[in-house]
Enzyme design. Structure first.
Site, short mmCIF file in Angstrom:
data_model
loop_
_atom_site.label_atom_id
_atom_site.label_comp_id
_atom_site.label_asym_id
_atom_site.label_seq_id
_atom_site.Cartn_x
_atom_site.Cartn_y
_atom_site.Cartn_z
N ASN A 16 -34.28 -29.36 11.24
CA ASN A 16 -33.40 -28.26 10.88
C ASN A 16 -33.26 -28.29 9.35
O ASN A 16 -32.54 -29.13 8.82
CB ASN A 16 -32.04 -28.46 11.57
N TRP A 17 -33.96 -27.39 8.69
CA TRP A 17 -33.94 -27.42 7.22
C TRP A 17 -32.67 -26.85 6.62
O TRP A 17 -32.46 -26.88 5.42
CB TRP A 17 -35.16 -26.65 6.67
N LYS A 18 -31.83 -26.24 7.46
CA LYS A 18 -30.60 -25.59 6.98
C LYS A 18 -30.96 -24.62 5.85
O LYS A 18 -32.03 -24.01 5.91
CB LYS A 18 -29.57 -26.64 6.56
N HIS A 96 -24.69 -24.64 16.30
CA HIS A 96 -24.64 -25.81 15.40
C HIS A 96 -23.21 -25.94 14.87
O HIS A 96 -22.52 -24.93 14.65
CB HIS A 96 -25.63 -25.61 14.24
N GLU A 98 -22.08 -26.49 12.05
CA GLU A 98 -21.80 -25.77 10.80
C GLU A 98 -21.52 -24.30 11.08
O GLU A 98 -20.73 -23.66 10.37
CB GLU A 98 -23.00 -25.95 9.83
N GLU A 166 -24.65 -33.60 18.97
CA GLU A 166 -24.53 -33.90 17.54
C GLU A 166 -23.05 -34.14 17.21
O GLU A 166 -22.31 -33.17 16.95
CB GLU A 166 -25.03 -32.72 16.71
N GLY A 172 -24.94 -35.24 8.44
CA GLY A 172 -24.98 -35.23 6.98
C GLY A 172 -24.17 -36.32 6.32
O GLY A 172 -23.93 -36.28 5.12
N SER A 210 -27.62 -37.75 11.25
CA SER A 210 -28.11 -38.85 10.41
C SER A 210 -29.24 -39.65 11.05
O SER A 210 -29.32 -40.87 10.87
CB SER A 210 -26.94 -39.77 10.01
N GLY A 231 -31.70 -33.21 10.32
CA GLY A 231 -31.38 -32.37 9.17
C GLY A 231 -32.06 -32.90 7.92
O GLY A 231 -33.25 -32.67 7.70
P1 PGA Z 1 -28.46 -34.62 9.46
O1 PGA Z 1 -28.21 -33.19 10.13
O2 PGA Z 1 -29.71 -35.19 10.08
O3 PGA Z 1 -28.65 -34.32 7.99
O4 PGA Z 1 -27.26 -35.46 9.74
C1 PGA Z 1 -28.41 -33.00 11.51
C2 PGA Z 1 -28.12 -31.58 11.89
O5 PGA Z 1 -27.25 -30.95 11.27
O6 PGA Z 1 -28.73 -31.03 12.81
#
Ligand code: PGA
Length: 249
Positions: A16-18, A96, A98, A166, A172, A210, A231
């Site tokens: 997931n490149w966001k 997600h 976010e 998650e 993150g 993470s 991520g």
């Molecule tokens: P992260 O993000 O690997 O940077 O913790 C995971 C995600 O948001 O899917």
């Protein structure tokens, strides 16, 4: 066995490149993955770039990070599931954390997005997870099970969708959930699927939060962990590859 079922049994390594990268970095990443995709085909590889760069992927399987809950019409800024299908997307992340926190998305909206995706043969990757406060209050399982029961639509099967656990506090932060927390939660999710959604009893359950090369082997080879949603470590192709390679054959 049909192709969809074979694929649905492989572990899914999803990036997931966001809101990161650009056309050049996406193309370079895709080129760097070409050999890897053939060599390590015991896992299923997927990248979900920002919408404008989906078309930059030609070797990698294409995914999106979100979609509209509506079919078409006056929804400025939205991208429909039909458009994603048109772009060759086979998966789309929904719910997600976010989006749940920054864009106020709730389970009902996530469920409507799931329905849209399924009607266009795109597999939703449905994200669920508790906040630190909820975990500390002993509500982690209650929160996650409610998210699952309210976000999944009736026509979900083990093959046409994927769940991603998650925990919000692990996203993150560099601090993944412990192996014990992950296997406990994934085991409870598996039991919930078996008892409440029999058609989806074998649905893949990814872990996200993470995931990095140093913890990938431990997390990805654990019981009921059927892949990872990655991520920041998916932005560097060396790290992304190392995570996929950690899956035992
Ligand atoms: P992260 O993000 O690997 O940077 O913790 C995971 C995600 O948001 O899917």
């Amino acid at each position: 066995m049909n192709q969809a079922r074979v694929q649905a049994m492989k572990k899914l390594i999803a990036g997931n490149w966001k809101m990161n990268g650009n056309g050049d970095t996406a193309e370079a990443f895709d080129n760097d993955m070409e050999e890897v995709l053939n060599k390590y085909s015991h896992v299923e590889w997927l990248i979900c770039p920002p919408f404008p760069y989906i078309a930059s992927l030609s070797n990698l399987q294409r995914g999106a990070q979100d979609c509209s809950a509506y079919d078409r019409g006056a929804y400025t800024g939205e991208v429909s599931a039909a458009m994603l299908a048109d772009m060759g997307c086979t998966y789309c992340i929904v719910g997600h954390s976010e989006r749940r926190t920054l864009h106020m998305e709730d389970n009902k909206l996530v469920r409507n997005k799931v329905k849209q995706l399924l009607s266009h043969n795109i597999r939703p990757i449905i994200c669920v997870g508790e906040t630190l406060e909820e975990r500390e209050a002993g509500q982690a399982y209650e929160v996650v099970s409610r998210q699952i029961l309210e976000s999944l639509s009736d026509n979900i099967t083990s093959e046409n969708a994927v769940l991603a656990y998650e925990p919000v506090w692990a996203i993150g932060t560099g601090k993944a959930a412990t192996l014990c927390d992950v296997t406990k939660m994934h085991g409870m999710i598996r039991d919930l699927l078996k008892s409440s959604l029999a058609t989806a009893a074998k649905m893949r359950i990814l872990y996200g939060g993470s995931v990095k090369p140093s913890n990938a082997a431990e997390l990805l080879n654990a019981d009921n962990v059927d892949g990872a949603l990655i991520g920041s470590a998916s932005l560097l192709h060396e790290d992304f590859i190392a995570i996929g390679k950690a899956v035992e054959i």
